[in-house]
Design a protein around this motif. Structure first.
Motif, PDB file in Angstrom:
ATOM      1  N   GLN A 135      84.220 -17.633  63.035  1.00 43.24           N
ATOM      2  CA  GLN A 135      84.223 -18.388  61.783  1.00 43.24           C
ATOM      3  C   GLN A 135      85.628 -18.903  61.457  1.00 43.24           C
ATOM      4  O   GLN A 135      85.779 -20.032  60.971  1.00 43.24           O
ATOM      5  N   PHE A 136      86.638 -18.090  61.737  1.00 46.45           N
ATOM      6  CA  PHE A 136      87.997 -18.443  61.324  1.00 46.45           C
ATOM      7  C   PHE A 136      88.848 -19.026  62.452  1.00 46.45           C
ATOM      8  O   PHE A 136      89.800 -19.759  62.187  1.00 46.45           O
ATOM      9  N   VAL A 137      88.506 -18.700  63.690  1.00 45.42           N
ATOM     10  CA  VAL A 137      89.231 -19.240  64.849  1.00 45.42           C
ATOM     11  C   VAL A 137      88.173 -19.776  65.818  1.00 45.42           C
ATOM     12  O   VAL A 137      87.803 -19.107  66.791  1.00 45.42           O
ATOM     13  N   PRO A 138      87.659 -20.979  65.559  1.00 47.42           N
ATOM     14  CA  PRO A 138      86.501 -21.477  66.313  1.00 47.42           C
ATOM     15  C   PRO A 138      86.708 -21.567  67.818  1.00 47.42           C
ATOM     16  O   PRO A 138      85.735 -21.488  68.581  1.00 47.42           O
ATOM     17  N   ASP A 139      87.951 -21.737  68.264  1.00 46.57           N
ATOM     18  CA  ASP A 139      88.184 -21.870  69.703  1.00 46.57           C
ATOM     19  C   ASP A 139      88.589 -20.558  70.361  1.00 46.57           C
ATOM     20  O   ASP A 139      89.001 -20.539  71.534  1.00 46.57           O
ATOM     21  N   ALA A 140      88.484 -19.449  69.653  1.00 42.87           N
ATOM     22  CA  ALA A 140      88.827 -18.148  70.233  1.00 42.87           C
ATOM     23  C   ALA A 140      87.854 -17.788  71.349  1.00 42.87           C
ATOM     24  O   ALA A 140      86.660 -18.105  71.286  1.00 42.87           O
ATOM     25  N   HIS A 141      88.364 -17.120  72.362  1.00 44.95           N
ATOM     26  CA  HIS A 141      87.529 -16.597  73.449  1.00 44.95           C
ATOM     27  C   HIS A 141      87.069 -15.197  73.039  1.00 44.95           C
ATOM     28  O   HIS A 141      87.894 -14.299  72.832  1.00 44.95           O
ATOM     29  N   LEU A 142      85.775 -15.010  72.925  1.00 43.22           N
ATOM     30  CA  LEU A 142      85.214 -13.780  72.374  1.00 43.22           C
ATOM     31  C   LEU A 142      84.568 -12.944  73.475  1.00 43.22           C
ATOM     32  O   LEU A 142      83.799 -13.452  74.296  1.00 43.22           O
ATOM     33  N   PHE A 143      84.860 -11.633  73.440  1.00 38.29           N
ATOM     34  CA  PHE A 143      84.345 -10.709  74.455  1.00 38.29           C
ATOM     35  C   PHE A 143      83.698  -9.512  73.773  1.00 38.29           C
ATOM     36  O   PHE A 143      84.302  -8.883  72.902  1.00 38.29           O
ATOM     37  N   HIS A 144      82.475  -9.208  74.193  1.00 37.65           N
ATOM     38  CA  HIS A 144      81.759  -8.043  73.661  1.00 37.65           C
ATOM     39  C   HIS A 144      81.829  -6.938  74.708  1.00 37.65           C
ATOM     40  O   HIS A 144      81.253  -7.044  75.792  1.00 37.65           O
ATOM     41  N   LEU A 145      82.580  -5.881  74.387  1.00 33.84           N
ATOM     42  CA  LEU A 145      82.773  -4.758  75.299  1.00 33.84           C
ATOM     43  C   LEU A 145      82.431  -3.476  74.561  1.00 33.84           C
ATOM     44  O   LEU A 145      82.861  -3.266  73.426  1.00 33.84           O
ATOM     45  N   MET A 146      81.646  -2.613  75.209  1.00 35.96           N
ATOM     46  CA  MET A 146      81.249  -1.339  74.621  1.00 35.96           C
ATOM     47  C   MET A 146      81.574  -0.220  75.609  1.00 35.96           C
ATOM     48  O   MET A 146      81.222  -0.308  76.791  1.00 35.96           O
ATOM     49  N   ALA A 147      82.227   0.822  75.117  1.00 34.37           N
ATOM     50  CA  ALA A 147      82.547   1.945  75.996  1.00 34.37           C
ATOM     51  C   ALA A 147      81.284   2.586  76.548  1.00 34.37           C
ATOM     52  O   ALA A 147      81.277   3.103  77.666  1.00 34.37           O
ATOM     53  N   ASP A 148      80.207   2.565  75.772  1.00 32.48           N
ATOM     54  CA  ASP A 148      78.920   3.113  76.207  1.00 32.48           C
ATOM     55  C   ASP A 148      77.905   1.983  76.209  1.00 32.48           C
ATOM     56  O   ASP A 148      77.359   1.612  75.166  1.00 32.48           O
ATOM     57  N   ASN A 149      77.649   1.418  77.377  1.00 36.18           N
ATOM     58  CA  ASN A 149      76.774   0.253  77.474  1.00 36.18           C
ATOM     59  C   ASN A 149      75.319   0.565  77.161  1.00 36.18           C
ATOM     60  O   ASN A 149      74.536  -0.354  76.908  1.00 36.18           O
ATOM     61  N   SER A 150      74.934   1.843  77.156  1.00 39.29           N
ATOM     62  CA  SER A 150      73.548   2.183  76.830  1.00 39.29           C
ATOM     63  C   SER A 150      73.206   1.802  75.388  1.00 39.29           C
ATOM     64  O   SER A 150      72.030   1.610  75.047  1.00 39.29           O
ATOM     65  N   LEU A 151      74.227   1.677  74.545  1.00 36.72           N
ATOM     66  CA  LEU A 151      73.978   1.336  73.144  1.00 36.72           C
ATOM     67  C   LEU A 151      73.646  -0.137  72.940  1.00 36.72           C
ATOM     68  O   LEU A 151      73.229  -0.530  71.848  1.00 36.72           O
ATOM     69  N   ARG A 152      73.826  -0.951  73.973  1.00 38.62           N
ATOM     70  CA  ARG A 152      73.478  -2.361  73.833  1.00 38.62           C
ATOM     71  C   ARG A 152      72.001  -2.546  73.480  1.00 38.62           C
ATOM     72  O   ARG A 152      71.628  -3.517  72.824  1.00 38.62           O
ATOM     73  N   ALA A 153      71.172  -1.604  73.900  1.00 35.34           N
ATOM     74  CA  ALA A 153      69.740  -1.697  73.627  1.00 35.34           C
ATOM     75  C   ALA A 153      69.433  -1.622  72.139  1.00 35.34           C
ATOM     76  O   ALA A 153      68.356  -2.039  71.699  1.00 35.34           O
ATOM     77  N   LEU A 154      70.372  -1.096  71.343  1.00 38.88           N
ATOM     78  CA  LEU A 154      70.171  -0.978  69.904  1.00 38.88           C
ATOM     79  C   LEU A 154      70.622  -2.227  69.155  1.00 38.88           C
ATOM     80  O   LEU A 154      70.440  -2.312  67.941  1.00 38.88           O
ATOM     81  N   LEU A 155      71.213  -3.181  69.872  1.00 36.96           N
ATOM     82  CA  LEU A 155      71.747  -4.386  69.254  1.00 36.96           C
ATOM     83  C   LEU A 155      70.928  -5.609  69.667  1.00 36.96           C
ATOM     84  O   LEU A 155      70.422  -5.674  70.797  1.00 36.96           O
TER      85      LEU A 155
END
Length: 218
Positions: A172-192
């Motif tokens: 929203q505030f930096v439209p050209d930012a490169h965004l990365f979604h990283l989770m230490a425990d990837n099993s939790l991705r199923a909850l998102l």
């Protein structure tokens, strides 16, 4: 339109000027393990964590009564955990090596969503782990802080977080930012829910390091 946390602004203004490409990083479950050690801490306090959804309130239960802890209790438990984080939180695998490489050509700033009162404890713990990068705390949305960190230049910006709403705030505030979604425990991705196409999902730091370097043009 969210405004910047005044204390976060004060912390940013203490930083030295840097016009290199900028990498902004969340801390919990990005650099430091959180969701793995937190249940062990809760057990010592007489509670258990059942991750039926990606939130703490409603998922922390008293071991003896089975009653869900109220928001106030969860906040108190979380605060006490952060007070003793050095006993519990370890580095996410691969993070230190990736940041060491990136830091040769980019500015790295850590931006953690936690009460400001925990900043000194976290700063000391990060130093002990060999992560000397500047640490900012915020109790408000992260997007305005990232915009302020970038400054008036158009330098490349990358932002890594495990919480999708923080990545949305950055967009929203930096439209050209490169965004990365990283989770230490990837099993939790199923909850998102799946993240949007403009956010790159990375499985671990060995993958993230190279992709961040490419995004920042290093």
């Amino acid at each position: 339109m969210s405004s910047i946390d005044p204390e976060t602004l004060r912390q940013i203004e203490e930083l030295s000027h840097d016009d290199r490409p900028l990498l902004v990083l969340d801390v919990d479950d990005v650099l430091l393990e959180f969701i793995r050690p937190f249940p062990r801490y809760l057990s010592e306090q007489g509670y258990r964590l059942d991750m039926g959804s990606f939130r703490l309130t409603g998922n922390v239960f008293h071991l003896e009564t089975g009653v869900a802890a109220e928001q106030r209790q969860v906040s108190e438990l979380l605060g006490n955990f952060f007070d003793s984080q050095a006993l519990w939180q370890t580095l996410t695998e691969g993070a230190a090596d990736a940041l060491d490489t990136i830091s040769r050509d980019a500015e790295i700033v850590l931006l953690t969503a936690m009460p400001h009162r925990h900043r000194d404890v976290r700063r000391k713990h990060l130093d002990e782990l060999g992560l000397p990068y500047p640490l900012l705390t915020t109790e408000m949305a992260k997007g305005p802080a990232i915009l302020r960190l970038r400054g008036e230049s158009e330098r490349p910006v990358a932002f890594v977080d495990d919480m999708p709403h923080n990545l949305v705030s950055a967009r929203q505030f930096v439209p050209d930012a490169h965004l990365f979604h990283l989770m230490a425990d990837n099993s939790l991705r199923a909850l998102l829910p799946p993240v949007t196409d403009d956010i790159l999902v990375v499985e671990d730091w060995p993958e993230a390091g190279g992709r961040i370097a490419d995004a920042l043009g290093l």
